[in-house]
Design a protein around this motif. Structure first.
Motif, PDB file in Angstrom:
ATOM      1  N   ILE A 179       0.846  -1.203   0.000  1.00  0.00           N
ATOM      2  CA  ILE A 179       0.000   0.000   0.000  1.00  0.00           C
ATOM      3  C   ILE A 179       0.878   1.250   0.000  1.00  0.00           C
ATOM      4  O   ILE A 179       0.632   2.192  -0.755  1.00  0.00           O
ATOM      5  N   LEU A 180       1.910   1.253   0.856  1.00  0.00           N
ATOM      6  CA  LEU A 180       2.787   2.426   0.936  1.00  0.00           C
ATOM      7  C   LEU A 180       3.544   2.647  -0.371  1.00  0.00           C
ATOM      8  O   LEU A 180       3.705   3.790  -0.819  1.00  0.00           O
ATOM      9  N   ARG A 181       3.985   1.562  -0.983  1.00  0.00           N
ATOM     10  CA  ARG A 181       4.694   1.681  -2.259  1.00  0.00           C
ATOM     11  C   ARG A 181       3.776   2.304  -3.322  1.00  0.00           C
ATOM     12  O   ARG A 181       4.186   3.205  -4.050  1.00  0.00           O
ATOM     13  N   THR A 182       2.533   1.859  -3.378  1.00  0.00           N
ATOM     14  CA  THR A 182       1.568   2.404  -4.340  1.00  0.00           C
ATOM     15  C   THR A 182       1.289   3.878  -4.052  1.00  0.00           C
ATOM     16  O   THR A 182       1.295   4.710  -4.965  1.00  0.00           O
ATOM     17  N   MET A 183       1.056   4.198  -2.781  1.00  0.00           N
ATOM     18  CA  MET A 183       0.785   5.593  -2.403  1.00  0.00           C
ATOM     19  C   MET A 183       1.989   6.479  -2.709  1.00  0.00           C
ATOM     20  O   MET A 183       1.824   7.629  -3.120  1.00  0.00           O
ATOM     21  N   THR A 208       4.312   5.947  -5.062  1.00  0.00           N
ATOM     22  CA  THR A 208       4.473   6.037  -6.507  1.00  0.00           C
ATOM     23  C   THR A 208       3.466   6.996  -7.137  1.00  0.00           C
ATOM     24  O   THR A 208       3.816   7.778  -8.017  1.00  0.00           O
ATOM     25  N   ASN A 209       2.220   6.968  -6.656  1.00  0.00           N
ATOM     26  CA  ASN A 209       1.202   7.828  -7.274  1.00  0.00           C
ATOM     27  C   ASN A 209       1.106   9.220  -6.646  1.00  0.00           C
ATOM     28  O   ASN A 209       0.264  10.026  -7.033  1.00  0.00           O
ATOM     29  N   GLY A 210       1.958   9.522  -5.656  1.00  0.00           N
ATOM     30  CA  GLY A 210       1.995  10.853  -5.051  1.00  0.00           C
ATOM     31  C   GLY A 210       1.031  11.051  -3.898  1.00  0.00           C
ATOM     32  O   GLY A 210       1.058  12.085  -3.227  1.00  0.00           O
ATOM     33  N   GLU A 211       0.203  10.074  -3.629  1.00  0.00           N
ATOM     34  CA  GLU A 211      -0.788  10.181  -2.562  1.00  0.00           C
ATOM     35  C   GLU A 211      -0.138  10.251  -1.177  1.00  0.00           C
ATOM     36  O   GLU A 211      -0.618  10.944  -0.282  1.00  0.00           O
ATOM     37  N   LEU A 212       0.980   9.557  -0.999  1.00  0.00           N
ATOM     38  CA  LEU A 212       1.628   9.512   0.307  1.00  0.00           C
ATOM     39  C   LEU A 212       2.218  10.866   0.694  1.00  0.00           C
ATOM     40  O   LEU A 212       2.122  11.287   1.853  1.00  0.00           O
ATOM     41  N   ALA A 213       2.792  11.581  -0.261  1.00  0.00           N
ATOM     42  CA  ALA A 213       3.360  12.904   0.021  1.00  0.00           C
ATOM     43  C   ALA A 213       2.274  13.850   0.540  1.00  0.00           C
ATOM     44  O   ALA A 213       2.475  14.550   1.540  1.00  0.00           O
ATOM     45  N   LYS A 214       1.139  13.854  -0.106  1.00  0.00           N
ATOM     46  CA  LYS A 214       0.013  14.709   0.313  1.00  0.00           C
ATOM     47  C   LYS A 214      -0.496  14.265   1.683  1.00  0.00           C
ATOM     48  O   LYS A 214      -0.776  15.099   2.550  1.00  0.00           O
ATOM     49  N   PHE A 215      -0.595  12.958   1.879  1.00  0.00           N
ATOM     50  CA  PHE A 215      -1.071  12.412   3.149  1.00  0.00           C
ATOM     51  C   PHE A 215      -0.177  12.863   4.306  1.00  0.00           C
ATOM     52  O   PHE A 215      -0.656  13.367   5.323  1.00  0.00           O
ATOM     53  N   PHE A 216       1.145  12.694   4.147  1.00  0.00           N
ATOM     54  CA  PHE A 216       2.077  13.095   5.206  1.00  0.00           C
ATOM     55  C   PHE A 216       2.074  14.605   5.413  1.00  0.00           C
ATOM     56  O   PHE A 216       2.204  15.084   6.538  1.00  0.00           O
ATOM     57  N   GLU A 217       1.937  15.350   4.342  1.00  0.00           N
ATOM     58  CA  GLU A 217       1.875  16.816   4.457  1.00  0.00           C
ATOM     59  C   GLU A 217       0.642  17.214   5.259  1.00  0.00           C
ATOM     60  O   GLU A 217       0.726  18.053   6.166  1.00  0.00           O
TER      61      GLU A 217
END
Length: 155
Positions: free
Chosen positions: A129-133, A135-144
């Motif tokens: 899940i983290l790898r997908t997030m 790769t698609n940029g979702e994780l950066a926004k989530f952490f921000e």
């Protein structure tokens, strides 16, 4: 308590060899029977609750951030580093040090694999899940949005 005949039937059925179809034709896994269900002890649940609440970003992993003991844990640590997660807002727990934690965290999250990431006490996911997030940029926004990144002035 079970009657003698019920108990003997259970034991007789349990001792029969399982008939297995070839791997490609194997039926889906059946739900757990009452004898297979493992309940998370109150002590372990409380300890995991405290661990999850110990920092805004919490990772249950195999090994330590400095020395991961599996490729998936190493990948998650690398992703957290590339994302810029603030080390002061991060805690990691080595599930290899405690078998109760290792099995308990899987039941706690209802997720079968390790590593497991929690942010603000909520389960986010595992390596896939983290790898997908990531790769698609979702994780950066989530952490921000969660304000767990190193700020420019902090670096």
């Amino acid at each position: 308590m079970f009657s003698r005949s019920v108990a003997s039937n259970i034991l007789r059925q349990a001792s029969r060899p399982a008939v297995r179809a070839p791997v490609s034709f194997r039926a889906p896994i059946s739900p757990l029977t009452p004898f297979q269900i493992r309940l998370l002890s109150d002590t372990t649940r409380s300890a995991i609750d405290k661990a999850v609440a110990s920092a805004p970003v919490v990772l249950f992993m195999k090994g330590t951030p400095e020395m991961p003991q599996c490729g998936f844990s190493a990948t998650v640590i690398k992703i957290l580093g590339m994302q810029g997660v603030n080390p002061e807002k991060f805690a990691a727990f080595n599930v290899l040090e405690d078998s109760e934690l290792r099995e308990g965290i899987k039941e706690y999250s209802d997720w079968p694999t390790i590593p497991q990431l929690y942010v603000d006490k909520e389960f986010v996911g595992g390596c896939d899940i983290l790898r997908t997030m990531h790769t698609n940029g979702e994780l950066a926004k989530f952490f921000e949005d969660k304000e767990v990144l190193v700020l420019e002035g902090d670096a």
